[in-house]
Scaffold this motif. Structure first.
Motif, short mmCIF file in Angstrom:
data_model
loop_
_atom_site.label_atom_id
_atom_site.label_comp_id
_atom_site.label_asym_id
_atom_site.label_seq_id
_atom_site.Cartn_x
_atom_site.Cartn_y
_atom_site.Cartn_z
N LYS A 96 6.38 8.93 -62.98
CA LYS A 96 5.28 8.09 -63.49
C LYS A 96 3.99 8.37 -62.73
O LYS A 96 2.92 8.39 -63.31
CB LYS A 96 5.63 6.61 -63.34
CG LYS A 96 6.66 6.12 -64.32
CD LYS A 96 6.92 4.63 -64.11
CE LYS A 96 8.04 4.16 -65.02
NZ LYS A 96 8.38 2.76 -64.78
N SER A 97 4.09 8.55 -61.42
CA SER A 97 2.88 8.73 -60.63
C SER A 97 2.28 10.14 -60.79
O SER A 97 1.12 10.36 -60.51
CB SER A 97 3.15 8.47 -59.14
OG SER A 97 4.09 9.40 -58.64
N ARG A 99 1.70 11.72 -63.56
CA ARG A 99 0.99 11.87 -64.86
C ARG A 99 -0.46 11.77 -64.72
O ARG A 99 -1.22 11.33 -64.12
CB ARG A 99 1.48 10.81 -65.84
CG ARG A 99 2.87 11.08 -66.30
CD ARG A 99 3.27 10.10 -67.33
NE ARG A 99 4.69 10.33 -67.65
CZ ARG A 99 5.34 9.65 -68.52
NH1 ARG A 99 4.77 8.68 -69.15
NH2 ARG A 99 6.57 9.90 -68.76
#
Length: 99
Positions: A96-97, A99
């Protein structure tokens, strides 16, 4: 007034069981050892069922070697599943981080 409970160590119990298997008069042996006959029979029964693991100590479960192996394997599996879950969460956080 209550009597204080006697505690016998595993070596004493094993020796008592071995002697009881060698002798024909269990009552006399129990008297010589200073224990009740019923206790000696209980120790014999436990020894026949669990072998050397018959007298593990206070609060420790009596287990056959197969039961002990199963418990150890279940603990290892639980630990591996926990590690896997932690790694899955870490992958999710890092993906997630990024992106």
């Amino acid at each position: 007034m209550t009597k204080e409970r006697k505690i016998y160590d595993a070596a004493f119990k094993i020796k008592a069981v071995e002697l009881s298997n060698e002798r024909s008069n269990i009552t006399e042996l129990a008297r010589e050892l200073g224990i009740r006959v019923s206790m000696l029979y209980k120790w014999r029964k436990d020894y026949d069922k669990f072998g050397a693991g018959s007298f593990p100590g206070n609060g420790i479960l009596k287990q056959t070697s197969e039961q002990k192996l199963i418990s150890e394997l279940e603990a290892k599996l639980k630990e591996a599943e926990l590690e896997r879950d932690i790694l899955k969460k870490a992958v999710g956080i890092f993906s997630k981080s990024g992106r």
